[in-house]
Design a protein around this motif. Structure first.
Motif, mmCIF file in Angstrom:
data_model
loop_
_atom_site.group_PDB
_atom_site.id
_atom_site.type_symbol
_atom_site.label_atom_id
_atom_site.label_comp_id
_atom_site.label_asym_id
_atom_site.label_seq_id
_atom_site.Cartn_x
_atom_site.Cartn_y
_atom_site.Cartn_z
ATOM 1 N N GLY A 212 -22.349 9.777 5.198
ATOM 2 C CA GLY A 212 -22.033 11.164 4.874
ATOM 3 C C GLY A 212 -21.131 11.809 5.906
ATOM 4 N N GLN A 213 -21.388 11.546 7.184
ATOM 5 C CA GLN A 213 -20.547 12.094 8.244
ATOM 6 C C GLN A 213 -19.130 11.530 8.165
ATOM 7 O OE1 GLN A 213 -23.025 10.915 11.525
ATOM 8 N NE2 GLN A 213 -23.934 12.961 11.757
ATOM 9 N N ALA A 214 -19.035 10.237 7.849
ATOM 10 C CA ALA A 214 -17.714 9.616 7.737
ATOM 11 C C ALA A 214 -16.914 10.245 6.601
ATOM 12 C CB ALA A 214 -17.857 8.117 7.523
ATOM 13 N N LEU A 215 -17.567 10.473 5.463
ATOM 14 C CA LEU A 215 -16.885 11.096 4.336
ATOM 15 C C LEU A 215 -16.471 12.526 4.656
ATOM 16 C CD1 LEU A 215 -19.041 9.838 1.329
ATOM 17 C CD2 LEU A 215 -16.703 9.158 1.900
ATOM 18 N N GLY A 216 -17.376 13.286 5.267
ATOM 19 C CA GLY A 216 -17.055 14.656 5.625
ATOM 20 C C GLY A 216 -15.878 14.731 6.577
ATOM 21 N N GLU A 217 -15.856 13.846 7.558
ATOM 22 C CA GLU A 217 -14.757 13.811 8.508
ATOM 23 C C GLU A 217 -13.437 13.495 7.812
ATOM 24 O OE1 GLU A 217 -14.669 11.904 12.815
ATOM 25 O OE2 GLU A 217 -14.471 10.348 11.269
ATOM 26 N N ALA A 218 -13.471 12.512 6.908
ATOM 27 C CA ALA A 218 -12.245 12.134 6.204
ATOM 28 C C ALA A 218 -11.743 13.256 5.312
ATOM 29 C CB ALA A 218 -12.496 10.872 5.372
ATOM 30 N N PHE A 219 -12.651 13.907 4.587
ATOM 31 C CA PHE A 219 -12.239 14.952 3.657
ATOM 32 C C PHE A 219 -11.766 16.209 4.376
ATOM 33 C CE2 PHE A 219 -15.336 13.064 0.313
ATOM 34 C CZ PHE A 219 -14.401 12.087 0.024
ATOM 35 N N ARG A 220 -12.071 16.333 5.658
ATOM 36 C CA ARG A 220 -11.561 17.467 6.447
ATOM 37 C C ARG A 220 -10.245 17.147 7.147
ATOM 38 N NH1 ARG A 220 -17.037 17.556 8.009
ATOM 39 N NH2 ARG A 220 -16.469 16.571 9.994
ATOM 40 N N THR A 221 -9.729 15.955 6.946
ATOM 41 C CA THR A 221 -8.518 15.526 7.639
ATOM 42 C C THR A 221 -7.316 15.628 6.698
ATOM 43 O OG1 THR A 221 -9.826 13.969 8.954
ATOM 44 C CG2 THR A 221 -7.437 13.633 8.911
ATOM 45 N N PRO A 222 -6.378 16.545 6.947
ATOM 46 C CA PRO A 222 -5.248 16.731 6.028
ATOM 47 C C PRO A 222 -4.425 15.457 5.808
ATOM 48 C CG PRO A 222 -5.394 18.573 7.559
ATOM 49 C CD PRO A 222 -6.375 17.542 8.035
ATOM 50 N N SER A 223 -4.220 14.673 6.857
ATOM 51 C CA SER A 223 -3.408 13.463 6.703
ATOM 52 C C SER A 223 -4.050 12.474 5.736
ATOM 53 C CB SER A 223 -3.192 12.796 8.065
ATOM 54 O OG SER A 223 -2.355 13.580 8.890
ATOM 55 N N TYR A 224 -5.358 12.442 5.700
ATOM 56 C CA TYR A 224 -6.050 11.564 4.768
ATOM 57 C C TYR A 224 -5.765 11.991 3.335
ATOM 58 C CZ TYR A 224 -9.972 8.964 2.639
ATOM 59 O OH TYR A 224 -10.742 8.127 1.873
ATOM 60 N N PRO A 402 -5.825 9.122 16.031
ATOM 61 C CA PRO A 402 -7.265 9.096 15.761
ATOM 62 C C PRO A 402 -7.843 10.500 15.661
ATOM 63 C CG PRO A 402 -6.698 7.572 17.532
ATOM 64 C CD PRO A 402 -5.480 8.401 17.266
ATOM 65 N N VAL A 403 -8.881 10.650 14.825
ATOM 66 C CA VAL A 403 -9.567 11.932 14.734
ATOM 67 C C VAL A 403 -10.219 12.263 16.075
ATOM 68 C CG1 VAL A 403 -9.946 11.785 12.261
ATOM 69 C CG2 VAL A 403 -11.622 10.775 13.833
ATOM 70 N N ALA A 404 -10.647 13.515 16.217
ATOM 71 C CA ALA A 404 -11.163 13.982 17.502
ATOM 72 C C ALA A 404 -12.334 13.158 17.997
ATOM 73 C CB ALA A 404 -11.567 15.462 17.384
ATOM 74 N N ARG A 405 -13.187 12.698 17.079
ATOM 75 C CA ARG A 405 -14.354 11.902 17.477
ATOM 76 C C ARG A 405 -13.936 10.633 18.222
ATOM 77 N NH1 ARG A 405 -16.045 7.575 14.839
ATOM 78 N NH2 ARG A 405 -14.766 8.150 13.040
ATOM 79 N N LEU A 406 -12.968 9.918 17.651
ATOM 80 C CA LEU A 406 -12.510 8.682 18.289
ATOM 81 C C LEU A 406 -11.737 8.961 19.557
ATOM 82 C CD1 LEU A 406 -11.393 6.493 15.259
ATOM 83 C CD2 LEU A 406 -13.508 6.386 16.549
ATOM 84 N N ALA A 407 -10.928 10.021 19.538
ATOM 85 C CA ALA A 407 -10.164 10.360 20.721
ATOM 86 C C ALA A 407 -11.093 10.702 21.892
ATOM 87 C CB ALA A 407 -9.235 11.531 20.438
#
Length: 414
Positions: A212-224, A402-407
């Motif tokens: 769920g967290q992975a999906l939420g993160e992806a859906f909040r990312t404009p580039s995705y 990378p998204v903020a989490r990975l960075a």
């Protein structure tokens, strides 16, 4: 890189993983690439218009896309082996039941729903997810290219094979042969088990993230979202050309054998296109590569449909579109890995691929529907050109970081 360097201490060599994954991609992509050769004989046998079997193929593409994120999530959670094996068995069953499907509804179930859901579990998309987890980081985009190229090899091998079988034994025997070949997916899936194969480079933050967290993160990312929207066009082109190019050529009084060899050239040249794209994806911005591919498609399709269509121009088009065919996959999957890491690659790429399959549904269905309404494919070709330009522009603003989490996980501790 040598075979010794490709050895994994926890499982089969990466070389074996690549070989088995490529074999699966080749086998599963091959039969669906022959749909353009099957459309006419199946329609004539059952007294249908082109729109009926086209709708079955459209349903297949749509359910492939709908099932892909779910199959990807299962593969990410429990490993790819079970998903691939189940998909291969369902694929074989769908093909075997096609000769018994004498009504449109039955054909929609077998050639459409069963094979579509099977492809969501046994296709190059799942193979690419396995490659993302099992291959060393420096080999991922090249592996993506190899897996994609293997699918094209299937198209190159299966298209003339299908044409010969149909000519000699009929379409019913042809799909039964294909059904038997799909059973090979089960043993080939064994080296691609990924449940215990978590990349060490993914970091603690990646390993503890939930679905769920992975999906939420992806859906909040404009580039995705830009990637998702742009990939619609790729599916539109692939499905429309695969299903309707042979009938289009027949309407131009060009023989079915030329149509078969044109599709075979698409597969052959896509081997070079996919491999080249995989290499380029590791050496240049992936978004620029994607934009260039889509703009090139617009130019090529325009030249093909607005100039006189001949056997030579058809074969040239097959070679040209083949170079651009699935060359979008390595940079697209590479951007997903760059943005979010490999942990949920199969699922997140599955959502991108869902957009691809929506495009596939539209390409196949509109091809049959508009042909029956207007008597030609002209309007669909024009839509294909406009979509090429749109996707080229959409991919340019993508930010490959990378998204903020990975960075934050990669930042050195102070």
């Amino acid at each position: 890189m040598t075979v010794r360097q490709l050895q994994s201490p926890r499982g089969p060599t990466s070389l074996l993983v690549i070989l088995c994954g490529c074999a699966i991609a080749c086998l599963t992509f091959g039969p669906r690439a022959t749909v353009g050769l099957l459309l006419t004989p199946i329609s004539e046998t059952n007294g249908w218009g082109r729109d009926v079997f086209a709708l079955s193929f459209a349903i297949q593409n749509l359910l492939w896309g709908i099932g892909q994120p779910f199959a990807g999530a299962v593969a990410d959670r429990f490993g790819t082996r079970r998903v691939l094996a189940a998909g291969g068995l369902l694929y074989a069953a769908g093909l075997a039941l096609m000769p018994l499907s004498a009504s449109p509804g039955a054909m929609h179930i077998t050639a459409g729903a069963m094979i579509g859901l099977a492809l969501s579990g046994a296709s190059f998309s799942i193979v690419i997810g396995a490659f993302g987890k099992l291959l060393p980081a420096e080999w991922r985009t090249i592996g993506f290219g190899l897996g994609t190229a293997a699918g094209s090899l299937g198209q190159f091998l299966f298209t003339p094979f299908a044409a010969a079988l149909i000519s000699a034994y009929g379409w019913q025997a042809t799909v039964l042969v294909f059904a038997a070949l799909m059973l090979l997916v089960v043993p080939l899936s064994l080296p691609l088990a990924t449940r215990a194969a978590q990349p060490a480079s993914s970091g603690p933050a990646a390993r503890t993230q939930s679905i769920g967290q992975a999906l939420g993160e992806a859906f909040r990312t404009p580039s995705y979202w830009l990637l998702v929207i742009g990939f619609f066009t790729c599916g539109f082109h692939l499905a429309f050309v695969t299903a309707h190019l042979p009938p289009f050529l027949l309407d131009k009084h060009i023989s079915a054998s030329v149509g078969g060899w044109t599709l075979a050239l698409v597969g052959l040249f896509n081997i070079a296109g996919s491999l080249g794209s995989g290499v380029l994806s590791s050496r240049m911005p992936k978004r620029l590569l994607l934009a260039a591919i889509y703009f090139a498609r617009a130019v090529l399709i325009s030249a093909f449909v607005f100039l006189p269509v001949t056997p030579v121009s058809a074969l040239a088009f097959g070679a040209g579109i083949g170079l651009l065919w699935l060359s979008t996959v390595p940079p697209t999957s590479g951007i997903v890995v760059t943005l979010f890491g490999p942990r949920y690659l199969t699922m997140l790429y599955g959502f991108v691929f869902f957009s691809h399959q929506l495009g596939s549904f539209a390409g196949v269905w509109l091809g049959g529907e508009l042909y029956e309404r207007t008597g030609s494919y002209d309007l669909v070709w024009q839509i294909a050109i406009a979509l090429s330009v749109m996707s080229g522009l959409i991919n340019l603003p993508i930010r490959e970081r990378p998204v903020a989490r990975l960075a934050a996980a990669a930042a050195p501790a102070e």
